[in-house]
Design an enzyme around this catalytic site. Sequence first.
Site: not given
Ligand code: NVA
Ligand code: CP
Length: 300
Positions: A102, A129, A132, A219, A259, A287
Amino acid sequence: MKHLLKLMDLTREEILSVLNLADQLKFERKNGKRSDVLAGKKLGMIFQKSSTRTRVSFEVGMYELGGYALFLSNRDLQIGRGEPVEDTARVLSRYLDGIMIRTFAQQEVEDLARYGSIPVINGLTDYCHPCQVLADLMTIRERKGSFKGLKMCFVGDGNNMANSLMVGAIKTGMSFAIACPKGFEPDAALMAWAKENGSFLITEDVAEAARDADVLYTDVWASMGQEEERAARSRAFAGYQINESLMRVAKPDAIVLHCLPAHRGEEITADVFEAHADEIFEEAENRLHAQKAVLCKLLK
Ligand code: NVA
Ligand code: CP
């Protein structure tokens, strides 16, 4: 399938095959069946951003498949002090059987796959992502029976989620509509691809995007790494919210997905969130199942 870097790399058949295996693994888990298909396999999990779901579901998923997961924070890794990703990739390839990462730049994930010799899984970048969205597609198919004729509507920022949902929806045959303010559109190349390969609508009008939708998705207005833009984004996204009045425009049996983490009162009201909590938390559970399927496909 060698890696999971972005959904665009997967064919429709590969996506469906992951979803079928995910359904099977979910069923087996419910019935107390365990199989150690990844016995002896080691997954490194590099996190340059926070995570609840991704971290815990990958770690538990590896455990349930008989393998082992290592949590690698960039606060501790040399990558956080500037060791090049191409060196990190070649080193980790000698210890591990797979890497989940990540991070911010999609290029870093692509480089990890290019220089390493083991499967790489994208656990979220600023661009997309995919993990997800595999869980989201699984949830939609569970609830609706199939993807045929469905309309998905995304409300809000044209961010990593919007990019991946657009690709996932079009590849599985759903139509996709996004409502976002000017200047916050999804990736231009992905939108061009979506227009050519399916039914795609982009508008600033939330009600137009949500009309007759089967799936409503939203989101956060400010993603990880955009904390300083929060105030400006709150102004730009005012009105880009899933609320009761928007629900009335969608199909009466529309489901709502998020998400997570969610910001009640911003992209979604507390009422709508709670009314659809069943779907949203099943989505979070999925997930685990979807990623176990990905791990089986890549590491077995
Ligand atoms: N768009 C959000 C998704 C989190 C799962 C982020 O990148 O923070
Ligand atoms: N939706 C998601 O990816 O959650 P986290 O940021 O908690 O991993």
